[in-house]
Design a protein around this motif. Structure first.
Motif, PDB file in Angstrom:
ATOM      1  N   SER A 121      63.416  41.853  40.458  1.00 29.39           N
ATOM      2  CA  SER A 121      64.724  41.283  40.110  1.00 29.39           C
ATOM      3  C   SER A 121      64.631  40.130  39.128  1.00 29.39           C
ATOM      4  N   GLN A 122      63.545  40.076  38.357  1.00 30.07           N
ATOM      5  CA  GLN A 122      63.427  39.037  37.334  1.00 30.07           C
ATOM      6  C   GLN A 122      63.361  39.675  35.957  1.00 30.07           C
ATOM      7  N   ALA A 123      63.571  38.871  34.938  1.00 31.68           N
ATOM      8  CA  ALA A 123      63.444  39.362  33.578  1.00 31.68           C
ATOM      9  C   ALA A 123      61.971  39.568  33.228  1.00 31.68           C
ATOM     10  N   PRO A 124      61.661  40.449  32.304  1.00 29.56           N
ATOM     11  CA  PRO A 124      60.277  40.599  31.842  1.00 29.56           C
ATOM     12  C   PRO A 124      59.757  39.296  31.233  1.00 29.56           C
ATOM     13  N   GLN A 127      56.807  41.922  34.903  1.00 27.20           N
ATOM     14  CA  GLN A 127      58.131  41.787  35.485  1.00 27.20           C
ATOM     15  C   GLN A 127      58.029  41.821  37.001  1.00 27.20           C
TER      16      GLN A 127
END
Lengths: 114, 112
Positions: free
Chosen positions: A40-43, A37
């Motif tokens: 500020s991003q999705a896994p 991850q």
């Protein structure tokens, strides 16, 4: 309490120096996942194990390897970390029984590459 | 192409206001989960919805699964600073491998 534990919580390594991150679980779940991850991003799923069966995502770089010596433990090896590999690495588990798709996440290991 | 479109991606509101976060897809999901993640921590599961049209409440949080199981929403009533965090929706597709597909996340900030 049953849980997913990740060690260390923070890891600093040098560019190109191999590093191993560890995950252990007391949930006795068959399935274990490793995610990357970035801020500020999705896994992003790297790979997962169903028992000892290893499943690699098609876009996971060869630089990333994993080992699962037993049900409780799973390791993520980064053979030659680059600056772009700096991220939070999350381990998660799931049981395939009971119809639940819930994944239980560990607290993550924050990797810094200098 | 993002399989799960989550909106808005960023939201900053005042304490006491209400808000709704949406998670939309053209694919059908056998289940959908909402997670909250605080800085430096892993995602923590809030709720799982399984049945089309299902509504679940968790204190001031209301989760709804669309009738066709393609979308979901999270509504927070009277938001508080403790609600601040990254909210992630994630679904398991009805067909194919049992892997979680994540939305991009909604970064929520509640200002006192």
């Amino acid at each position: 309490d049953a849980m997913v534990i990740q060690n260390p919580r923070y890891q600093v390594t040098q560019f190109g120096k191999p590093v191993t991150l560890s995950c252990s679980q007391t949930l006795n779940h068959n399935v274990m996942y490793w995610y990357q991850q970035k801020s500020s991003q999705a896994p992003k799923l790297l790979f997962h194990y169903y028992d000892k069966d290893f499943n690699n995502e098609a876009d996971t770089p060869d630089n990333f390897q994993s080992r699962r010596p037993n049900t409780s433990f799973c390791f993520l090896d980064i053979r030659s970390p680059g600056l772009g590999d700096a991220a939070m690495y999350l381990c998660a588990t799931r049981t395939p029984y009971g119809g639940s798709n819930e994944q239980f996440f560990g607290p993550g290991t924050r990797l810094t590459v200098l | 192409t993002q399989l799960l479109e989550q909106s808005p991606q960023f939201l900053s509101i005042q304490e006491g206001e209400n808000l709704t976060v949406y998670c939309n897809s053209s694919s059908v999901f056998s289940s959908l989960q909402w997670y909250r993640q605080e800085p430096g921590e892993g995602p923590v599961l809030l709720v799982t919805v399984v049945t089309g049209g299902e509504v679940k409440k968790l204190k001031r949080l209301t989760f709804q699964f669309g009738d066709a199981r393609k979308d979901s929403s999270l509504h927070i009533t009277a938001a508080q600073p403790g609600d601040t965090g990254l909210y992630l929706c994630a679904g398991v597709r009805a067909q194919g491998a049992q892997k979680l597909v994540f939305g991009q996340g909604t970064r929520l900030t509640i200002n006192p």
